[in-house]
Structure formats: C-alpha cells, structure tokens
Design a protein around this motif. Structure first.
Motif, short mmCIF file in Angstrom:
data_model
loop_
_atom_site.label_atom_id
_atom_site.label_comp_id
_atom_site.label_asym_id
_atom_site.label_seq_id
_atom_site.Cartn_x
_atom_site.Cartn_y
_atom_site.Cartn_z
N LYS A 81 0.69 -3.85 11.81
CA LYS A 81 0.12 -3.56 10.61
C LYS A 81 -0.80 -2.23 10.56
O LYS A 81 -0.64 -1.52 9.69
CB LYS A 81 -0.85 -4.84 9.92
N ALA A 84 1.60 0.58 11.09
CA ALA A 84 2.35 0.80 9.89
C ALA A 84 1.76 1.58 8.54
O ALA A 84 2.02 2.59 8.43
CB ALA A 84 3.02 -0.56 9.31
N LYS A 88 2.05 5.53 7.25
CA LYS A 88 2.93 5.53 6.05
C LYS A 88 3.53 7.05 5.47
O LYS A 88 4.57 7.03 5.05
CB LYS A 88 2.03 4.89 5.00
N CYS A 108 6.15 -8.66 10.31
CA CYS A 108 7.28 -7.57 9.76
C CYS A 108 7.53 -8.13 8.40
O CYS A 108 7.82 -7.12 7.66
CB CYS A 108 8.32 -7.50 10.66
N LEU A 111 5.16 -7.10 5.75
CA LEU A 111 5.26 -5.56 5.55
C LEU A 111 6.29 -5.18 4.50
O LEU A 111 6.32 -4.37 3.76
CB LEU A 111 5.26 -4.90 6.72
#
Ligand SMILES: *Cc1c(COP(=O)(O)O)cnc(C)c1O
Length: 393
Positions: A81, A84, A88, A108, A111
């Motif tokens: 997380k 990610a 972004k 995942c 997300l």
C-alpha cells in the motif's frame, strides 16, 4: 501425555530457549520506554539498535533500512500500500502472482478498489512463475512487482534474482514476501535487487507479533502508522522491545547456523517424502523438486479429504496442515493448489508437513508408521477408491 509430533513449522515455530532468555529482562527490570532520555529509556533503546543490526546482517541490508512491524502481514500491507500510494503519480499498475500469501493477495484486491490495476501471474505445475510472463505483463504504468520468495504451502522458491533484475531494468520497485525464506535460503537484498521485503519473527524461532520490513534507501513509500517519531517517523508507536530483542536474537541464530539447519531439515524431508512414496499409492508430491524449501513436504492423497486426514492425524498426536493455516476452517480448496492446475476435488486432499529445528528421525518414523494406516482407513470408506482398486484387479 501421548506422543505428539509437531510438523507445522511453516505455520509457526516455538521460541528458542536462548531467544526467550535474552527477551526476559525487557519485560521486567529493563521496562523503560525507548523514547525516554533517562537511563531506563537508554537501557531499552540500545537493544533495539543491536537487534536492528542483527536483522540487517541476516539479509545483507543496512540497519537503517530495517523497520520493525507487528509481523509479516503488516510488512506486506505496508510495503504494497505504501509504495502504491506514494508512486501513484507514476502509474497504477501492480504485478503479483496467484499463489501469494493472503496478506499480499488481499492487499492487492483492496488496492483495486482505489484505482489500481493488478496482474496476477499464473504459475506452472510446480508453482514457479515464468519470466517471459512477467516481462509481458509490464506496462508503462507498472510501479510495483510483488512476488513471494518462497511459497508457504508448497515450498516453491521463485527466481528472485532474475525477477529483481527485470524490475531494476524497467525501473519498477520489487517487493518480496520472504517470511518463509528467511533462515531457509540465503538472502542478500543487494545481490537479489530487492527493494522491499517482509520477514517475520515467529517463523524463525522468535516470538509472535513482531516482524520487519526491509526498505531500500531512497524507495518512495508512505508512512504506515502516524504518530510519534519511532521507526524514522514511518511506523509510530512505542516499540515492542522484548519482541524486537527476541526477533534479533532469532535472526542471529538462524543465520549463524544456517547450513547445519538446512542440512538437518533436508535429510528428514527426503526421508519423509521417500517413505510416503514407498508406503502409499495414489499420492502426488506438490511443488518443485529442486527449487523447494528444505523443510517442506506437501502431498495429495487421492480419494481423501485433507480435513479428515488432519483430524485423524491429530488423534495420534501428529500436527500438520492442509492448505494454509489461514484457510483452514474454510471449505475452499487452497488457491495455491488451484493455481497449479489441480482439479477442485484433488486440491481438497492435500497434506502439508513442515519440518524444523526440533524435528527428529523418530518423529518421521512415527509419521511413516501412522500415516499409511490412516490413509488406508479413510480410503476404505471412499466408494471412488473401491472402484479404482476394483478396476485394477
Ligand atoms: C506466516 C506468513 C505471513 C504472515 O506473517 P505473520 O507474521 O504471521 O503476520 C506472510 N507471508 C508468508 C509467506 C507467511 O508464511
């Protein structure tokens, strides 16, 4: 008490005596808060630095690249997380595999609800990904590859160095869940091009509820817990000092004695595998013959339900697992066995026995004595087995 044999070291391990001894003072006389500036605080802070260094040494990292967490699950959540969301702006695509631990898979899936796209790579019948599939899956939006070092159910080890190279060449971060690999496989984060990695104490003879994330210096990540300045302001909260001390000691012990430890497990594993194949028909060994964790044994026993096998084994004091600990109690077949391409009904009949430091030859002998009897008794109740046996005559 009746004889008991523990063969579920992939689920958890007992705390080693030396580890426990080293932890003890930090519950009582050295109870200070590491953030306090007086002597009680210093007494609790110094051992954290020692533990961090020991863990860093175990994986070829620098101490400042080790962040303590509450375990493997938290490390996976944080790394995936955190990377990610922090990256972004560069893209929204993540690549992982179908056989990850749920701490990775469910993260995942979470997300995906927030605008990320995830590719779940297939594995072959032995549980290995193919590097060409990985290369093909990469797009200009890919920011993270998360592939486990070694699988907890079938023990298959992935081509981590090659994956790391591909990630590096494409300027994509590479996270690996190395919870099962630590202590069983040599890990050097630089050699393997790993950017972030999860490890856990209770899988290496340390206490539960403590783990770490390795994070290469310079990797962009969001903080996980906001609050105090602990863990370089990235994971707030008063440190679990006894846990950290125990984890550090466990990591030191497992790396110092790794060759011996691996050898011990390999011998017993081969004995168990060969013994089962010799004594029981209609069995299939899952996983890879070469790229395999030294303590992992995972068999399919046709015509039998994994759950009934486990219960019968428990009655004679043998502790194993079917599927993973996290899915036991549910009737879904393991997602790992399904990914190997095994049919639904066969994927139900698996038994994982995992060997560790305290496993003895006598333990294996006992299993080889009891298991064939149990398998036969359960099969005698199966109409399908009767048919197949009848057809063979
Ligand atoms: C056990 C395990 C975890 C979870 O670690 P915890 O410390 O129990 O949260 C994650 N990944 C793998 C591969 C594991 O075996």
């Amino acid at each position: 008490m009746n004889k008991r044999v523990y063969l579920d070291y992939a689920a958890t391990t007992p705390v080693k005596e030396e580890v426990f001894e080293e932890m003890k003072p930090y519950f009582t006389e050295k109870f200070g808060n590491p953030s306090s500036i007086y002597s009680y605080g210093r007494e609790a802070k110094q051992p954290i630095d020692v533990a961090r260094t020991r863990i860093a040494n175990a994986v070829g990292a620098k101490p400042e690249e080790i962040y303590f967490t509450a375990g493997g699950s938290e490390s996976d959540n944080w790394a995936i997380k955190g990377i990610a969301f922090a990256n972004k702006n560069k893209g929204n695509h993540i690549i992982t595999t179908k056989i990850e631990h749920h701490a990775v898979l469910h993260t995942c899936e979470y997300l995906e609800k927030y605008g990320f796209e995830v590719t779940y790579l297939e594995v072959d019948e032995f549980g290995r990904i193919h590097l060409e599939d990985l290369e093909k899956a990469i797009t200009d939006k890919t920011i993270l590859i998360s592939i486990m070092f070694a699988n907890n159910e079938i023990g298959t080890i992935q081509p981590i160095k090659e994956i790391g190279q591909i990630a590096r060449e494409n300027k994509i971060y590479f996270h690996t869940d190395a919870v099962q690999a630590l202590g069983n496989v040599k890990i050097d984060v630089d050699d393997l091009n790993i950017d972030s990695m999860s490890i856990s104490s209770h899988k290496i003879y340390g206490p539960k509820g403590i783990g770490a994330m390795y994070l290469r210096k310079g990797v962009k990540i969001h903080s996980f817990v906001h609050g105090g300045a602990q863990e370089r302001k990235r994971r707030a909260g008063t440190e679990n000092v006894p846990g950290i001390v125990g984890f550090g000691k466990a990591a030191q012990l497992i790396t110092e004695n790794m060759d011996e430890h691996i050898n011990h497990m390999m011998c017993l594993k081969d004995k168990l595998i060969n013994g089962i194949i010799e004594r029981i028909d209609f069995v299939k060994l899952n996983g890879h013959s070469e790229y395999r964790l030294p303590g992992n044994v995972n068999f399919i026993f046709e015509f039998i339900e994994g759950e009934s096998l486990l219960l019968s084994l428990d009655l004679v004091g043998i502790a194993g697992s079917s599927g993973s600990a996290c899915t036991s109690g549910s009737l879904d077949p393991s997602h790992v066995l399904m990914a190997l391409g095994l049919p639904h009904e066969i994927a139900h009949g698996s038994l994982r026995l995992t060997i560790g430091s305290f496993t003895t030859e006598e333990d294996i002998d006992y299993v080889l004595e009891e298991l064939p009897k149990i398998v036969q008794r359960l099969r005698d109740m199966s109409p399908l087995y009767e048919e197949v046996k009848g057809g063979q005559k």
